[in-house]
Design an enzyme around this catalytic site. Structure first.
Site, PDB file in Angstrom:
ATOM      1  N   ASP A  15      13.907  -5.792   5.718  1.00  0.00           N
ATOM      2  CA  ASP A  15      12.957  -5.248   4.747  1.00  0.00           C
ATOM      3  C   ASP A  15      13.441  -3.928   4.170  1.00  0.00           C
ATOM      4  O   ASP A  15      13.376  -3.688   2.962  1.00  0.00           O
ATOM      5  CB  ASP A  15      11.588  -5.022   5.403  1.00  0.00           C
ATOM      6  CG  ASP A  15      10.984  -6.310   5.934  1.00  0.00           C
ATOM      7  OD1 ASP A  15      11.572  -7.388   5.698  1.00  0.00           O
ATOM      8  OD2 ASP A  15       9.923  -6.232   6.581  1.00  0.00           O
TER       9      ASP A  15
ATOM     10  N   GLY B 146       3.054  -9.742   4.461  1.00  0.00           N
ATOM     11  CA  GLY B 146       4.379 -10.327   4.599  1.00  0.00           C
ATOM     12  C   GLY B 146       5.309  -9.956   3.457  1.00  0.00           C
ATOM     13  O   GLY B 146       6.358 -10.570   3.286  1.00  0.00           O
ATOM     14  N   LEU B 147       4.946  -8.944   2.659  1.00  0.00           N
ATOM     15  CA  LEU B 147       5.776  -8.558   1.518  1.00  0.00           C
ATOM     16  C   LEU B 147       6.321  -7.147   1.699  1.00  0.00           C
ATOM     17  O   LEU B 147       6.824  -6.526   0.788  1.00  0.00           O
ATOM     18  CB  LEU B 147       4.976  -8.697   0.221  1.00  0.00           C
ATOM     19  CG  LEU B 147       4.499 -10.146   0.009  1.00  0.00           C
ATOM     20  CD1 LEU B 147       3.490 -10.225  -1.120  1.00  0.00           C
ATOM     21  CD2 LEU B 147       5.672 -11.077  -0.277  1.00  0.00           C
ATOM     22  N   SER B 148       6.182  -6.670   2.920  1.00  0.00           N
ATOM     23  CA  SER B 148       6.839  -5.455   3.362  1.00  0.00           C
ATOM     24  C   SER B 148       6.343  -4.167   2.712  1.00  0.00           C
ATOM     25  O   SER B 148       7.118  -3.364   2.193  1.00  0.00           O
ATOM     26  CB  SER B 148       8.346  -5.574   3.189  1.00  0.00           C
ATOM     27  OG  SER B 148       8.915  -4.652   4.068  1.00  0.00           O
ATOM     28  N   SER B 149       5.046  -3.972   2.800  1.00  0.00           N
ATOM     29  CA  SER B 149       4.502  -2.683   2.382  1.00  0.00           C
ATOM     30  C   SER B 149       5.012  -1.577   3.295  1.00  0.00           C
ATOM     31  O   SER B 149       5.150  -0.426   2.883  1.00  0.00           O
ATOM     32  CB  SER B 149       2.976  -2.705   2.405  1.00  0.00           C
ATOM     33  OG  SER B 149       2.477  -2.794   3.724  1.00  0.00           O
TER      34      SER B 149
ATOM     35  N   GLU C  48      14.282 -16.272   8.211  1.00  0.00           N
ATOM     36  CA  GLU C  48      13.132 -15.568   8.775  1.00  0.00           C
ATOM     37  C   GLU C  48      13.316 -15.385  10.284  1.00  0.00           C
ATOM     38  O   GLU C  48      13.702 -16.333  10.980  1.00  0.00           O
ATOM     39  CB  GLU C  48      11.872 -16.397   8.503  1.00  0.00           C
ATOM     40  CG  GLU C  48      10.685 -15.584   8.106  1.00  0.00           C
ATOM     41  CD  GLU C  48      10.811 -14.942   6.714  1.00  0.00           C
ATOM     42  OE1 GLU C  48      11.019 -13.706   6.681  1.00  0.00           O
ATOM     43  OE2 GLU C  48      10.676 -15.646   5.710  1.00  0.00           O
TER      44      GLU C  48
ATOM     45  N   THR D 264      15.586 -13.901  11.620  1.00  0.00           N
ATOM     46  CA  THR D 264      17.017 -13.936  11.948  1.00  0.00           C
ATOM     47  C   THR D 264      17.615 -12.531  11.998  1.00  0.00           C
ATOM     48  O   THR D 264      18.635 -12.323  12.640  1.00  0.00           O
ATOM     49  CB  THR D 264      17.791 -14.754  10.885  1.00  0.00           C
ATOM     50  OG1 THR D 264      17.346 -14.337   9.595  1.00  0.00           O
ATOM     51  CG2 THR D 264      17.537 -16.247  11.046  1.00  0.00           C
ATOM     52  N   ASP D 265      16.953 -11.570  11.314  1.00  0.00           N
ATOM     53  CA  ASP D 265      17.618 -10.253  11.194  1.00  0.00           C
ATOM     54  C   ASP D 265      17.753  -9.541  12.540  1.00  0.00           C
ATOM     55  O   ASP D 265      18.798  -8.993  12.847  1.00  0.00           O
ATOM     56  CB  ASP D 265      16.964  -9.355  10.132  1.00  0.00           C
ATOM     57  CG  ASP D 265      15.489  -9.055  10.365  1.00  0.00           C
ATOM     58  OD1 ASP D 265      14.880  -9.661  11.269  1.00  0.00           O
ATOM     59  OD2 ASP D 265      14.949  -8.202   9.632  1.00  0.00           O
TER      60      ASP D 265
HETATM   61  P1  ADP Z   1       3.796  -5.575   5.777  1.00  0.00           P
HETATM   62  O1  ADP Z   1       4.989  -4.694   5.868  1.00  0.00           O
HETATM   63  O2  ADP Z   1       4.139  -7.025   5.732  1.00  0.00           O
HETATM   64  O3  ADP Z   1       2.882  -5.207   4.658  1.00  0.00           O
HETATM   65  P2  ADP Z   1       3.248  -4.348   8.348  1.00  0.00           P
HETATM   66  O4  ADP Z   1       2.290  -4.646   9.441  1.00  0.00           O
HETATM   67  O5  ADP Z   1       4.687  -4.299   8.669  1.00  0.00           O
HETATM   68  O6  ADP Z   1       2.962  -5.370   7.137  1.00  0.00           O
HETATM   69  O7  ADP Z   1       2.903  -2.939   7.695  1.00  0.00           O
HETATM   70  C1  ADP Z   1       1.610  -2.669   7.206  1.00  0.00           C
HETATM   71  C2  ADP Z   1       1.200  -1.259   7.607  1.00  0.00           C
HETATM   72  O8  ADP Z   1       1.954  -0.291   6.843  1.00  0.00           O
HETATM   73  C3  ADP Z   1      -0.250  -0.964   7.275  1.00  0.00           C
HETATM   74  O9  ADP Z   1      -1.104  -1.391   8.315  1.00  0.00           O
HETATM   75  C4  ADP Z   1      -0.229   0.557   7.132  1.00  0.00           C
HETATM   76  O10 ADP Z   1      -0.275   1.177   8.393  1.00  0.00           O
HETATM   77  C5  ADP Z   1       1.152   0.830   6.535  1.00  0.00           C
HETATM   78  N1  ADP Z   1       1.104   0.952   5.061  1.00  0.00           N
HETATM   79  C6  ADP Z   1       1.888   0.313   4.181  1.00  0.00           C
HETATM   80  N2  ADP Z   1       1.613   0.678   2.902  1.00  0.00           N
HETATM   81  C7  ADP Z   1       0.626   1.594   2.972  1.00  0.00           C
HETATM   82  C8  ADP Z   1      -0.098   2.351   1.981  1.00  0.00           C
HETATM   83  N3  ADP Z   1       0.147   2.226   0.673  1.00  0.00           N
HETATM   84  N4  ADP Z   1      -1.060   3.183   2.439  1.00  0.00           N
HETATM   85  C9  ADP Z   1      -1.315   3.305   3.744  1.00  0.00           C
HETATM   86  N5  ADP Z   1      -0.670   2.610   4.700  1.00  0.00           N
HETATM   87  C10 ADP Z   1       0.289   1.773   4.342  1.00  0.00           C
HETATM   88 MG    MG Z   2       6.369  -4.561   7.486  1.00  0.00          MG
END
Ligand code: ADP
Ligand code: MG
Length: 360
Positions: A156, A108-111, A17, A19-20
């Protein structure tokens, strides 16, 4: 015109974590939760975006291609994609895109990487772009660094774009080389979201990154990766908090190498021990945990079938990952979340609970 539908997964980082962005090692794997993009080319030069995951007043965003401007909104992740693609010479036309995700946002699961990768896959298909999966990962990182303002590393995007099939990816972020690593079949992987949200474009993440740069300056190296675990004496001489920040990165890199070896030897006890050490290092040295996450980890470690547990992802909230003896993970997850919910005002969610957990 035809609608293309693409998707990309979220990920859980097993170990490695922060580290990347220090040129080090990571060991993430994809999770079943994914972001789906439905995209239709419309002609003209306008992009119209909608997210099914946000309340109506925040869900829609429209802009003229070539006139991308950071808005401090979710659409920045997509505006960054179209801007950078155009900068690389790719030709896009107008489009409408609908985004729907089962990856919890800000957990923290990289949305964010799932969104970038799914969107680039959709654009690649709709506009016949000559883009490979590693190029997509690298562009996704640049979107966050150069457009959104989150100074994340490559982990990620690489695992979302290149991972899958139930294996973790052991990545050397210095040269982007990677190897598939499969957890022994007799393990359960559990992922629990604490319900405490973080944001990588918020301050904490970027502060840690600049602390690492300051440590590099004082140590006379370009990246902390260059300091081996045998070189810790030099790190100990740094002023605080740089001493502890660099110590986390140097010891965490070694833990990833040790974890890959433990997996190859089927030594789950050792892997669990490394998880626990990693968590302590993130909590005490890197200071990216929060009390709710520490509570989840503590509850997990009270379970007899659990080998180890740790904060996963950048921290400041988010999720934990647990390694457990096969057949014990699901019941443990139920007990952990019940005890947690009785103590804090957040709603925990069990995201993965099963044999080797992740994406199959
Ligand atoms: P994580 O990657 O851990 O989920 P981040 O802060 O890196 O957290 O990214 C989250 C951001 O990505 C959200 O605040 C939003 O701006 C964007 N995001 C991700 N997925 C969606 C989605 N399905 N719809 C709208 N925004 C999204
Ligand atoms: Mg992210």
């Amino acid at each position: 015109m035809k609608t293309v539908t693409t998707s990309a997964p979220g990920r859980v980082n097993l170990i490695g974590e922060h580290t990347d962005y220090n040129g080090g090692y990571v060991l993430p794997m994809t999770i079943p939760q994914r972001t789906v993009v439905e995209l239709k080319a419309t002609g003209g030069g306008r992009a119209t975006l909608r997210s099914g995951n946000l309340p109506e007043h925040k869900a829609v965003f429209s802009y003229e291609l070539g006139r991308e401007a950071r808005a401090g909104a979710w659409a920045d992740y997509v505006q960054g994609v179209t801007k950078l693609l155009a900068g690389e010479g790719y030709i896009l036309g107008g489009f409408e895109a609908l985004v729907n995700s089962t990856v919890p946002i800000g957990s923290g699961l990289s949305s964010s990487a799932a969104l970038e990768v799914a969107m680039m896959r959709a654009l690649r298909e709709a506009f016949a772009l000559d883009l490979d999966d590693l190029a997509i990962a690298k562009l996704g990182q640049r979107v966050e660094n150069e457009f959104v303002g989150a100074r994340v590393g490559i982990m990620d995007q690489m695992v979302s774009s290149l991972g899958g099939d139930g294996a973790a990816l052991f990545i050397d972020t210095l040269d982007f080389s990677f190897k598939r690593v499969t957890l022994p079949a007799d393990t359960d992987l559990v992922v629990i979201n604490s319900g405490v949200r973080h944001s990588n474009s918020g301050g904490g993440y970027n502060t840690r990154r600049s602390e690492c740069e300051q440590a590099c300056g004082l140590l006379g190296v370009k990246l902390l990766r260059e300091v081996p675990s045998t070189g810790l004496a030099r790190v100990e001489a740094l002023p605080e908090p740089l001493r502890r920040r660099a110590r986390h990165v140097v010891t965490e890199n070694q833990r990833v190498l040790d974890a890959v070896r433990a997996i190859s030897e089927g030594d789950m006890k050792e892997l669990g021990r490394l998880f626990v050490e990693s968590h302590k290092s993130m909590r005490d040295d890197y200071e990216v945990s929060v009390p709710e996450i520490d509570l989840l980890v503590e509850l997990a470690l009270g379970e007899s079938g659990v080998y180890g547990a740790r904060l996963t992802g950048g921290g400041f909230g988010g999720s934990i990952v647990i390694l457990a003896r096969r057949g014990t993970g699901a019941a443990a997850a139920e007990r952990i979340t019940r005890a947690y919910a009785a103590k804090v005002p957040y709603k925990p969610v069990i995201l993965v609970s099963g044999e080797q957990g992740a994406d199959k």
